[in-house]
Write a protein that holds these residues in place. Structure first.
Motif, PDB file in Angstrom:
ATOM      1  N   ALA A 138      13.334 -47.661 -22.980  1.00 48.02           N
ATOM      2  CA  ALA A 138      13.329 -46.249 -23.380  1.00 48.02           C
ATOM      3  C   ALA A 138      12.206 -45.490 -22.689  1.00 48.02           C
ATOM      4  O   ALA A 138      12.394 -44.349 -22.237  1.00 48.02           O
ATOM      5  CB  ALA A 138      13.211 -46.128 -24.897  1.00 48.02           C
ATOM      6  N   GLU A 142      18.482 -49.479 -25.526  1.00 42.58           N
ATOM      7  CA  GLU A 142      18.004 -48.145 -25.850  1.00 42.58           C
ATOM      8  C   GLU A 142      19.177 -47.206 -26.132  1.00 42.58           C
ATOM      9  O   GLU A 142      20.274 -47.378 -25.598  1.00 42.58           O
ATOM     10  CB  GLU A 142      17.141 -47.599 -24.711  1.00 42.58           C
ATOM     11  CG  GLU A 142      17.853 -47.397 -23.386  1.00 42.58           C
ATOM     12  CD  GLU A 142      18.070 -48.668 -22.573  1.00 42.58           C
ATOM     13  OE1 GLU A 142      18.434 -48.537 -21.397  1.00 42.58           O
ATOM     14  OE2 GLU A 142      17.907 -49.779 -23.105  1.00 42.58           O
ATOM     15  N   THR A 143      18.924 -46.229 -26.946  1.00 48.07           N
ATOM     16  CA  THR A 143      19.939 -45.236 -27.271  1.00 48.07           C
ATOM     17  C   THR A 143      19.280 -43.883 -27.424  1.00 48.07           C
ATOM     18  O   THR A 143      18.048 -43.778 -27.485  1.00 48.07           O
ATOM     19  CB  THR A 143      20.692 -45.630 -28.559  1.00 48.07           C
ATOM     20  OG1 THR A 143      21.829 -44.778 -28.727  1.00 48.07           O
ATOM     21  CG2 THR A 143      19.786 -45.534 -29.785  1.00 48.07           C
ATOM     22  N   ARG A 145      13.285 -44.764 -19.131  1.00 47.23           N
ATOM     23  CA  ARG A 145      14.342 -43.733 -19.068  1.00 47.23           C
ATOM     24  C   ARG A 145      13.773 -42.343 -19.378  1.00 47.23           C
ATOM     25  O   ARG A 145      14.160 -41.354 -18.741  1.00 47.23           O
ATOM     26  CB  ARG A 145      15.468 -44.069 -20.029  1.00 47.23           C
ATOM     27  CG  ARG A 145      16.307 -45.259 -19.586  1.00 47.23           C
ATOM     28  CD  ARG A 145      17.682 -45.235 -20.202  1.00 47.23           C
ATOM     29  NE  ARG A 145      18.394 -46.475 -19.934  1.00 47.23           N
ATOM     30  CZ  ARG A 145      19.099 -46.726 -18.838  1.00 47.23           C
ATOM     31  NH1 ARG A 145      19.178 -45.810 -17.887  1.00 47.23           N
ATOM     32  NH2 ARG A 145      19.726 -47.890 -18.679  1.00 47.23           N
ATOM     33  N   ASN A 146      12.877 -42.269 -20.334  1.00 42.31           N
ATOM     34  CA  ASN A 146      12.297 -40.967 -20.682  1.00 42.31           C
ATOM     35  C   ASN A 146      11.463 -40.403 -19.537  1.00 42.31           C
ATOM     36  O   ASN A 146      11.329 -39.178 -19.405  1.00 42.31           O
ATOM     37  CB  ASN A 146      11.467 -41.089 -21.957  1.00 42.31           C
ATOM     38  CG  ASN A 146      12.336 -41.274 -23.191  1.00 42.31           C
ATOM     39  OD1 ASN A 146      13.484 -40.837 -23.228  1.00 42.31           O
ATOM     40  ND2 ASN A 146      11.793 -41.925 -24.205  1.00 42.31           N
ATOM     41  N   HIS A 163       9.828 -51.917 -21.577  1.00 40.33           N
ATOM     42  CA  HIS A 163      10.285 -50.933 -22.553  1.00 40.33           C
ATOM     43  C   HIS A 163      11.265 -49.986 -21.850  1.00 40.33           C
ATOM     44  O   HIS A 163      10.868 -49.054 -21.148  1.00 40.33           O
ATOM     45  CB  HIS A 163       9.085 -50.147 -23.110  1.00 40.33           C
ATOM     46  CG  HIS A 163       9.364 -49.485 -24.430  1.00 40.33           C
ATOM     47  ND1 HIS A 163      10.339 -48.527 -24.589  1.00 40.33           N
ATOM     48  CD2 HIS A 163       8.792 -49.656 -25.656  1.00 40.33           C
ATOM     49  CE1 HIS A 163      10.356 -48.114 -25.847  1.00 40.33           C
ATOM     50  NE2 HIS A 163       9.427 -48.787 -26.525  1.00 40.33           N
ATOM     51  N   PHE A 197      15.248 -41.072 -25.397  1.00 41.58           N
ATOM     52  CA  PHE A 197      15.636 -42.464 -25.641  1.00 41.58           C
ATOM     53  C   PHE A 197      14.658 -43.128 -26.605  1.00 41.58           C
ATOM     54  O   PHE A 197      13.451 -42.836 -26.591  1.00 41.58           O
ATOM     55  CB  PHE A 197      15.647 -43.249 -24.328  1.00 41.58           C
ATOM     56  CG  PHE A 197      16.829 -42.924 -23.454  1.00 41.58           C
ATOM     57  CD1 PHE A 197      18.056 -43.552 -23.662  1.00 41.58           C
ATOM     58  CD2 PHE A 197      16.726 -41.989 -22.440  1.00 41.58           C
ATOM     59  CE1 PHE A 197      19.146 -43.249 -22.869  1.00 41.58           C
ATOM     60  CE2 PHE A 197      17.815 -41.685 -21.635  1.00 41.58           C
ATOM     61  CZ  PHE A 197      19.030 -42.318 -21.850  1.00 41.58           C
ATOM     62  N   ILE A 198      15.193 -44.023 -27.419  1.00 47.55           N
ATOM     63  CA  ILE A 198      14.374 -44.863 -28.292  1.00 47.55           C
ATOM     64  C   ILE A 198      14.807 -46.316 -28.116  1.00 47.55           C
ATOM     65  O   ILE A 198      15.888 -46.588 -27.618  1.00 47.55           O
ATOM     66  CB  ILE A 198      14.493 -44.455 -29.784  1.00 47.55           C
ATOM     67  CG1 ILE A 198      15.955 -44.545 -30.253  1.00 47.55           C
ATOM     68  CG2 ILE A 198      13.929 -43.066 -30.011  1.00 47.55           C
ATOM     69  CD1 ILE A 198      16.113 -44.404 -31.759  1.00 47.55           C
ATOM     70  N   ASN A 199      13.952 -47.240 -28.510  1.00 50.18           N
ATOM     71  CA  ASN A 199      14.152 -48.702 -28.518  1.00 50.18           C
ATOM     72  C   ASN A 199      13.693 -49.337 -27.205  1.00 50.18           C
ATOM     73  O   ASN A 199      13.989 -48.860 -26.108  1.00 50.18           O
ATOM     74  CB  ASN A 199      15.599 -49.116 -28.802  1.00 50.18           C
ATOM     75  CG  ASN A 199      16.076 -48.654 -30.159  1.00 50.18           C
ATOM     76  OD1 ASN A 199      15.264 -48.444 -31.071  1.00 50.18           O
ATOM     77  ND2 ASN A 199      17.373 -48.488 -30.298  1.00 50.18           N
ATOM     78  N   ARG A 200      12.988 -50.426 -27.369  1.00 49.23           N
ATOM     79  CA  ARG A 200      12.455 -51.175 -26.230  1.00 49.23           C
ATOM     80  C   ARG A 200      13.579 -51.713 -25.350  1.00 49.23           C
ATOM     81  O   ARG A 200      13.474 -51.762 -24.123  1.00 49.23           O
ATOM     82  CB  ARG A 200      11.592 -52.342 -26.747  1.00 49.23           C
ATOM     83  CG  ARG A 200      10.951 -53.174 -25.641  1.00 49.23           C
ATOM     84  CD  ARG A 200      10.184 -54.333 -26.248  1.00 49.23           C
ATOM     85  NE  ARG A 200       9.019 -53.891 -26.988  1.00 49.23           N
ATOM     86  CZ  ARG A 200       7.821 -53.677 -26.446  1.00 49.23           C
ATOM     87  NH1 ARG A 200       7.629 -53.860 -25.154  1.00 49.23           N
ATOM     88  NH2 ARG A 200       6.818 -53.288 -27.196  1.00 49.23           N
TER      89      ARG A 200
END
Length: 344
Positions: free
Chosen positions: A66, A152-153, A69-70, A64, A146-149
């Motif tokens: 995101a 990500e964006t 990154r988070n 994942h 960030f969102i999306n597995r």
């Protein structure tokens, strides 16, 4: 008087020894803080990161992007956060100039131009490339995450997001064939995307990204099926399919010489995106293939008129300049030959 903001670079890495030094060298005079989240490197990645006084954190990989990154965002202390991948680098000569620009920016999410190099080998002298803009700089502590597995964006509360563009180029080498093959990127990406596709309410972007993976592998039949499904899925939820979908679709039809049925569709796509230079270029190629030289020439002239500086679109290098001029000249020669033939 406003002070120069502190900038944090946030990255996630795994076995990036081949690229990381170039990346960090390009940003060391711009970012005062470097946050590295490592997801399991077994090469010299960590040693390289330490050379640049990075703050290094280890994160168990959970497929994942995101989430990983988070994890880095939570450690950042800068006023602004820049995010990069290891196979990217900043292409700037005067970091202080850009910091001065940031000092006076009102927006909290900034789009930067990304040049994605393509081709077989990293050391090729003349790389083809695509340019598009992505949100890569944003203010810290404003709820942007960030969102999306995968793919990500950034996302935040819509009413609090304000956007702008800053002309601070990023160069990306990760789509060059020898790099994607060495990293087995496509296998990894397709595996994660198919996990997402199993979700009942998944984003229509999932099929688009699967189409892109198959396109890069020249698996054009599957790529076309996935991009058409993605277009359909966007329409199902009442949204206009993004412009890159039509670019990919007609690129595939041209690559596979399946242009006979392409013209009516690309006409409809141009009604949705009338200033998208790549679609005008593809229309010109289709008309040229059909020996409609006058209308093809008009398309290439439109490309030259539009140029290539459109932040909203993914643009192939040359479609608004040298490539369009090349095909315009071919059309002119064909028209002249036809005219000479009729006179004789």
């Amino acid at each position: 008087m406003k002070t120069i903001p502190m900038i944090t670079l946030c990255m996630i890495v795994k076995n990036e020894g081949a690229f990381l030094e170039k990346c960090l060298s390009s940003v060391q005079d711009f970012a005062e803080e470097i946050i590295i989240v490592d997801t399991g490197s077994t090469d010299n990645t960590i040693d390289i990161a330490k050379k640049f006084h990075s703050k290094i954190f280890h994160y168990p990989w959970d497929q994942h992007f995101a989430n990983a990154r988070n994890e880095g965002l939570a450690k950042a202390t800068g006023e602004w956060i820049l995010w990069l991948d290891a196979d990217e680098c900043l292409d700037i000569q005067n970091p202080e100039f850009y910091k001065e620009i940031l000092k006076n920016k009102q927006a909290n999410l900034l789009f930067l131009p990304i040049t994605n190099f393509i081709g077989e080998h990293l050391d090729a002298l003349n790389h083809d490339s695509y340019t598009h803009h992505q949100p890569r700089l944003f203010r810290n502590h404003q709820g942007i995450q960030f969102i999306n597995r995968i793919h990500e964006t950034l996302d935040g509360e819509p009413e609090k997001l304000t956007t702008d563009i800053i002309d601070m180029p990023i160069l990306h080498y990760g789509y060059i064939d020898e790099i994607t093959k060495a990293k087995n990127k496509s296998i990894r990406n397709k595996k994660i995307l198919k996990l997402e596709a199993k979700k009942e309410m998944h984003s229509p972007w999932v099929e688009y990204h699967l189409a892109s993976e198959h396109y890069r592998l020249k698996e054009y039949k599957l790529a076309l099926e996935y991009v058409n499904q993605s277009i359909f899925n966007f329409l199902l939820i009442g949204k206009k399919p993004p412009s890159v979908h039509y670019k990919l679709k007609y690129d595939i039809l041209i690559q596979t010489n399946s242009m006979n049925q392409a013209l009516p569709g690309i006409e409809k796509a141009l009604l949705l995106y009338p200033d998208y230079v790549d679609l005008h270029f593809y229309k010109g190629l289709i008309l040229l293939h059909q020996s409609d030289y006058q209308n093809a020439k008009t398309c290439f002239e439109k490309c030259l008129e539009l140029g290539e500086h459109h932040p909203d679109y993914l643009i192939l290098k040359g479609v608004g300049s040298f490539r369009a001029m090349h095909y315009k000249n071919i059309c002119s020669e064909k028209l002249k030959a036809t005219d000479d033939g009729e006179r004789s």
